[in-house]
Scaffold this active site. Sequence first.
Site, mmCIF file in Angstrom:
data_model
loop_
_atom_site.group_PDB
_atom_site.id
_atom_site.type_symbol
_atom_site.label_atom_id
_atom_site.label_comp_id
_atom_site.label_asym_id
_atom_site.label_seq_id
_atom_site.Cartn_x
_atom_site.Cartn_y
_atom_site.Cartn_z
ATOM 1 N N ASP A 92 0.856 -1.174 0.000
ATOM 2 C CA ASP A 92 0.000 0.000 0.000
ATOM 3 C C ASP A 92 0.907 1.244 0.000
ATOM 4 O OD1 ASP A 92 -2.324 1.723 0.517
ATOM 5 O OD2 ASP A 92 -1.460 1.917 2.527
ATOM 6 N N TYR A 114 -0.169 5.070 0.708
ATOM 7 C CA TYR A 114 -0.406 6.171 1.656
ATOM 8 C C TYR A 114 -0.458 5.654 3.090
ATOM 9 C CZ TYR A 114 -1.514 8.674 -2.619
ATOM 10 O OH TYR A 114 -1.438 9.225 -3.876
ATOM 11 N N ARG A 128 -6.802 13.540 6.423
ATOM 12 C CA ARG A 128 -6.650 12.098 6.187
ATOM 13 C C ARG A 128 -7.897 11.330 6.638
ATOM 14 N NH1 ARG A 128 -4.896 7.836 3.273
ATOM 15 N NH2 ARG A 128 -4.286 6.059 4.553
ATOM 16 N N SER A 150 -2.574 0.891 -4.712
ATOM 17 C CA SER A 150 -3.125 2.018 -3.954
ATOM 18 C C SER A 150 -4.527 2.384 -4.425
ATOM 19 C CB SER A 150 -2.190 3.220 -4.173
ATOM 20 O OG SER A 150 -2.752 4.405 -3.666
ATOM 21 N N ASN A 151 -5.257 3.038 -3.544
ATOM 22 C CA ASN A 151 -6.519 3.665 -3.936
ATOM 23 C C ASN A 151 -6.278 4.958 -4.717
ATOM 24 O OD1 ASN A 151 -8.470 1.872 -3.004
ATOM 25 N ND2 ASN A 151 -8.595 2.806 -0.966
#
Lengths: 221, 221
Positions: free
Chosen positions: B8, B10, B39, B114-115
């Site tokens: 991942d 972030y 966040r 990642s998103n």
Amino acid sequence: MIKALVFDAYGTLFDVHSVGKECNEVFPSKGDAISQSWRKKQLEYFFLRQLMQRYKPFDDITKDALNYACKENGAELSKENEKRLMDAYLKLDLFEEVETVLQQLSQKKLVVFSNGSKNMIDPLVEQSNIQLSIDLVISADEIKQYKPTPAAYNHALEKLELKREEILFMSSNPWDITGAKSFGFHTAWINRKDLVYEELNIQPDTVYSDLSGIMEWIEKT
Amino acid sequence: MIKALVFDAYGTLFDVHSVGKECNEVFPSKGDAISQSWRKKQLEYFFLRQLMQRYKPFDDITKDALNYACKENGAELSKENEKRLMDAYLKLDLFEEVETVLQQLSQKKLVVFSNGSKNMIDPLVEQSNIQLSIDLVISADEIKQYKPTPAAYNHALEKLELKREEILFMSSNPWDITGAKSFGFHTAWINRKDLVYEELNIQPDTVYSDLSGIMEWIEKT
């Protein structure tokens, strides 16, 4: 023309943080932190379980969230205290104005629509002073979905046998109001905590600081 | 046998709170609170949008979350400062050990999953010191889904052309580790903040306090 007034339960009619008293008795000085974490995790867990397609009913999730909240706050939860705090969730306080407002609306169809499983939401409503005002209790658990999925709101719609625009939905939870509005209900956000609105590009039809405000809406329509 | 090490981005490779410095320059004394809220809302918004079936890409959501964080903290965000802070998200710091660990693993297939939409995650990886170590960057945005939905992890699986059990997935985000494990990847939770584990009845295969720990896993397999 609004034909049903539909209320979210937890945080909207009932004060989830009224368990804080019980939490403080079980865990002196840690009760408020545990109560806050308990609710936060409860919400997070039903969002995540929905996303992961790992459905579990509200009572199980509420218990899991309580266990997390205690661990996070360094509090050891015995089975006895777990039962005591879970029982407290069946006796949450109504917010102050709720009983009066619902009595004034008694000629309308009044509905509770909650993520709570029937074994939690039914006893909660039944032991409260609004029991006689409520015509129907709908649980998203009946179709193993959680608000704010469109399927959950659609379940309420089907149970009510109405059109979307004939429903006024009220919740203090911004994610719930956004979900309901996105689905097509009329919405009134009961902004009890004076929060700023979410940046989700979907606005409620109106905002009131508590449920008294909806009398104004009813008079208009 | 692990054939790909999937990270991942972030919070795992890159420190999202390194924007706090920039936030503090723009909003003295409010920067840390804004960075935290930014966040928190970013995560909440992609969960909610996925649930409501109102997909928006990561860059839009990150901007919406920044606007919420500023409003919540009573900070007025000019278009100029919005751009400055969004640009800071393309230059996040790597966590301290990341570069060394990835160099040691250079004989393995190293993947970022990642998103983040490609217009955010690609420039971030490219300007970093791990650019040459990374073989592939996969974005869940390519199929308009967000982790932790099974569809998102399945997208990574298809891109990698491997079996689920040939993948070791690492994330510092508990919801991401739970989603990946639920889907069937091997998982190592990089518990940078010494959090207690979620009560979601799905446990990671292993837990390390930072990425250095995975050298141990690699030696075992």
